[in-house]
Design an enzyme around this catalytic site. Structure first.
Site, PDB file in Angstrom:
ATOM      1  N   HIS A 206      13.175   1.052   6.705  1.00 27.08           N
ATOM      2  CA  HIS A 206      11.923   1.604   6.181  1.00 27.08           C
ATOM      3  C   HIS A 206      11.903   3.119   6.025  1.00 27.08           C
ATOM      4  O   HIS A 206      10.977   3.657   5.442  1.00 27.08           O
ATOM      5  CB  HIS A 206      10.740   1.182   7.069  1.00 27.08           C
ATOM      6  CG  HIS A 206      10.633   1.975   8.334  1.00 27.08           C
ATOM      7  ND1 HIS A 206      11.410   1.717   9.434  1.00 27.08           N
ATOM      8  CD2 HIS A 206       9.869   3.054   8.664  1.00 27.08           C
ATOM      9  CE1 HIS A 206      11.113   2.589  10.389  1.00 27.08           C
ATOM     10  NE2 HIS A 206      10.185   3.413   9.951  1.00 27.08           N
TER      11      HIS A 206
HETATM   12  C1  UD1 Z   1       5.305   5.623   9.395  1.00 26.16           C
HETATM   13  C2  UD1 Z   1       5.861   6.779  10.217  1.00 26.16           C
HETATM   14  C3  UD1 Z   1       7.219   6.412  10.785  1.00 26.16           C
HETATM   15  C4  UD1 Z   1       7.190   5.106  11.538  1.00 26.16           C
HETATM   16  C5  UD1 Z   1       6.608   4.047  10.614  1.00 26.16           C
HETATM   17  C6  UD1 Z   1       6.537   2.698  11.293  1.00 26.16           C
HETATM   18  C7  UD1 Z   1       5.143   8.967   9.323  1.00 26.16           C
HETATM   19  C8  UD1 Z   1       5.591  10.200   8.630  1.00 26.16           C
HETATM   20  N1  UD1 Z   1       6.051   7.967   9.393  1.00 26.16           N
HETATM   21  O1  UD1 Z   1       6.143   5.447   8.265  1.00 26.16           O
HETATM   22  O2  UD1 Z   1       7.624   7.437  11.682  1.00 26.16           O
HETATM   23  O3  UD1 Z   1       8.496   4.755  11.922  1.00 26.16           O
HETATM   24  O4  UD1 Z   1       5.292   4.460  10.213  1.00 26.16           O
HETATM   25  O5  UD1 Z   1       6.239   1.708  10.372  1.00 26.16           O
HETATM   26  O6  UD1 Z   1       4.027   8.906   9.782  1.00 26.16           O
HETATM   27  N2  UD1 Z   1       1.917   0.677   3.465  1.00 26.16           N
HETATM   28  C9  UD1 Z   1       1.242  -0.492   3.228  1.00 26.16           C
HETATM   29  N3  UD1 Z   1       0.469  -1.010   4.229  1.00 26.16           N
HETATM   30  C10 UD1 Z   1       0.349  -0.414   5.434  1.00 26.16           C
HETATM   31  C11 UD1 Z   1       1.033   0.794   5.670  1.00 26.16           C
HETATM   32  C12 UD1 Z   1       1.819   1.318   4.686  1.00 26.16           C
HETATM   33  O7  UD1 Z   1       1.336  -1.079   2.160  1.00 26.16           O
HETATM   34  O8  UD1 Z   1      -0.354  -0.958   6.306  1.00 26.16           O
HETATM   35  C13 UD1 Z   1       2.806   1.211   2.423  1.00 26.16           C
HETATM   36  C14 UD1 Z   1       2.176   2.196   1.492  1.00 26.16           C
HETATM   37  O9  UD1 Z   1       2.738   2.036   0.225  1.00 26.16           O
HETATM   38  C15 UD1 Z   1       2.596   3.531   2.058  1.00 26.16           C
HETATM   39  C16 UD1 Z   1       3.989   3.204   2.590  1.00 26.16           C
HETATM   40  O10 UD1 Z   1       3.890   1.864   3.059  1.00 26.16           O
HETATM   41  O11 UD1 Z   1       2.594   4.548   1.099  1.00 26.16           O
HETATM   42  C17 UD1 Z   1       4.437   4.102   3.707  1.00 26.16           C
HETATM   43  O12 UD1 Z   1       3.443   4.141   4.739  1.00 26.16           O
HETATM   44  P1  UD1 Z   1       3.237   5.496   5.573  1.00 26.16           P
HETATM   45  O13 UD1 Z   1       2.076   5.347   6.472  1.00 26.16           O
HETATM   46  O14 UD1 Z   1       3.221   6.651   4.630  1.00 26.16           O
HETATM   47  O15 UD1 Z   1       4.540   5.672   6.436  1.00 26.16           O
HETATM   48  P2  UD1 Z   1       5.625   4.627   6.992  1.00 26.16           P
HETATM   49  O16 UD1 Z   1       6.752   4.583   6.017  1.00 26.16           O
HETATM   50  O17 UD1 Z   1       5.032   3.336   7.418  1.00 26.16           O
END
Ligand code: UD1
Length: 355
Positions: free
Chosen positions: A202
């Site tokens: 991820h």
């Molecule tokens: C975040 C943390 C990372 C951690 C990870 C665990 C930061 C910078 N990174 O990364 O350290 O290891 O969480 O999972 O805070 N999305 C969904 N549904 C959700 C959440 C996210 O669809 O419930 C999708 C969205 O398209 C979003 C992408 O996932 O843009 C990334 O989510 P984001 O919260 O930006 O960071 P993670 O990659 O999950």
């Protein structure tokens, strides 16, 4: 004592679980604020349910966005909430954008901040998590380090006076859930029968470049052993956008698992391939060799004796998975499974006066 815990992303819910139990046992008034960084039920609600975490007292519903937009929205929303709660401590967890936003919001209004999982370093300045860790550690008043290695990093940055080594709270959860799985108290859904590997990908560095993601998926598909790939929303979105099929070769794609089922899946597997921090450590605690698809790791203790190996090039995955199991037994560098009690004790014993 009143403590406000601020969480928002999946690994933070796991860390919160034992802290909530320890706080309740010590009679601490514990307020939970959820930023809403993770909002899918499979990324959030199931963790609260399965790990018996009290429902958040405040839910900010911030959601996804670029780093600046997401962190800024949390910062703005948290300021009023924290000011109103006026706790003795604001407790922030790990290295996500929710962590940094909460630390910044608290320090600006002169509330004492404690950082749980302080002192981890990848020394990779491209990682958003590394920015969040370094900035949070230098803003916080009390640094709760999981290991001596983490405490040494904090000392090297001039932060020794604020540091207490408490052990790793994720180890508290992992070991107790492992015991529940062994005792038959976890409903296990076997998604891949027989010899197989569990994988998660991820990190932005692995998912956001189409060529790199394509070679990682091809590498996983060509291992010659089935791969249960637990698909984080970021991986799902990027693979779809780049037209990369996730069910190639031996890959069996599946939804992210609730925590107890994740532990059960690792226990049922031969080995783990991941770029997650937590899962590298869980593989180690659960006695499974790990391959980490990164150039470095914050949890360097897992590299000892070859239990975990760093494999930045997807073409090298098959050889790394096929390596012999380490002959040397694992050590216990992450604490004894009672770190959360020490977190609450450290908060109770530390007094910060902010003039
Ligand atoms: C975040 C943390 C990372 C951690 C990870 C665990 C930061 C910078 N990174 O990364 O350290 O290891 O969480 O999972 O805070 N999305 C969904 N549904 C959700 C959440 C996210 O669809 O419930 C999708 C969205 O398209 C979003 C992408 O996932 O843009 C990334 O989510 P984001 O919260 O930006 O960071 P993670 O990659 O999950």
């Amino acid at each position: 004592m009143r403590v406000v815990s601020v969480v928002g992303a999946r690994p933070q819910f796991v860390k919160l679980a034992p802290v909530a139990v320890a706080a309740a046992a010590a009679g601490v008034e514990h307020v939970i604020v959820h930023t809403g960084q993770h909002y899918d039920a499979a990324m959030s609600d199931v963790f609260f349910d399965d790990l018996h975490i009290p429902a958040p007292d405040v839910h900010l519903g911030i959601g996804s966005g670029s780093h600046g937009v997401q962190t800024g929205a949390m910062l703005a929303a948290l300021e009023g909430v924290l000011a109103q709660q006026a706790p003795d401590w604001v407790l922030v967890y790990g290295d996500t954008n929710s962590t940094l936003a909460a630390a910044l919001a608290a320090v600006k209004i002169h509330l004492p901040v404690a950082h749980l999982e302080a002192g981890l370093r990848s020394f990779n300045r491209r990682m958003p998590e590394e920015h969040n860790r370094v900035l949070t550690d230098h803003a916080a008043d009390l640094l709760l380090a999981p290991t001596q290695v983490a405490a040494d990093h904090l000392r090297d940055e001039g932060l020794a006076a604020r540091t207490v080594v408490v052990g790793d709270v994720m180890t508290d959860v992992c070991l107790s859930v492992r015991d529940a799985v062994h005792a038959g108290r976890v409903a296990v859904t076997q998604q891949v029968a027989g010899d197989h590997v569990v994988a998660t990908i991820h990190r932005a560095d692995n998912t956001d470049d189409p060529d790199r993601l394509r070679s990682i998926v091809a590498g996983l598909g060509g291992l010659g052993v089935p791969v249960l790939l637990l698909v984080h929303p970021r991986l799902r979105d990027r693979a779809a956008a780049f037209g990369i099929a996730l069910d190639q070769g031996g890959i069996v794609p599946a939804e992210p698992l609730p925590y107890p089922q994740m532990v059960a899946a690792v226990l049922a597997s031969r080995a783990v391939i991941t770029d997650s921090g937590g899962l590298q450590k869980e593989a180690y605690l659960l006695d499974r060799p790990c391959v980490t698809l990164r150039t470095e790791t914050e949890w360097v203790e897992t590299l000892q004796d070859g239990w975990n190996v760093l494999v930045p090039h997807p073409g090298d995955l098959a050889a790394a998975v096929a390596r012999p199991r380490p002959a040397v037994p694992r050590r216990m560098p992450f604490g004894d499974g009672h770190a959360a009690d020490r977190v609450i004790a450290a908060l109770s014993e530390s007094h910060v006066v902010i003039m």
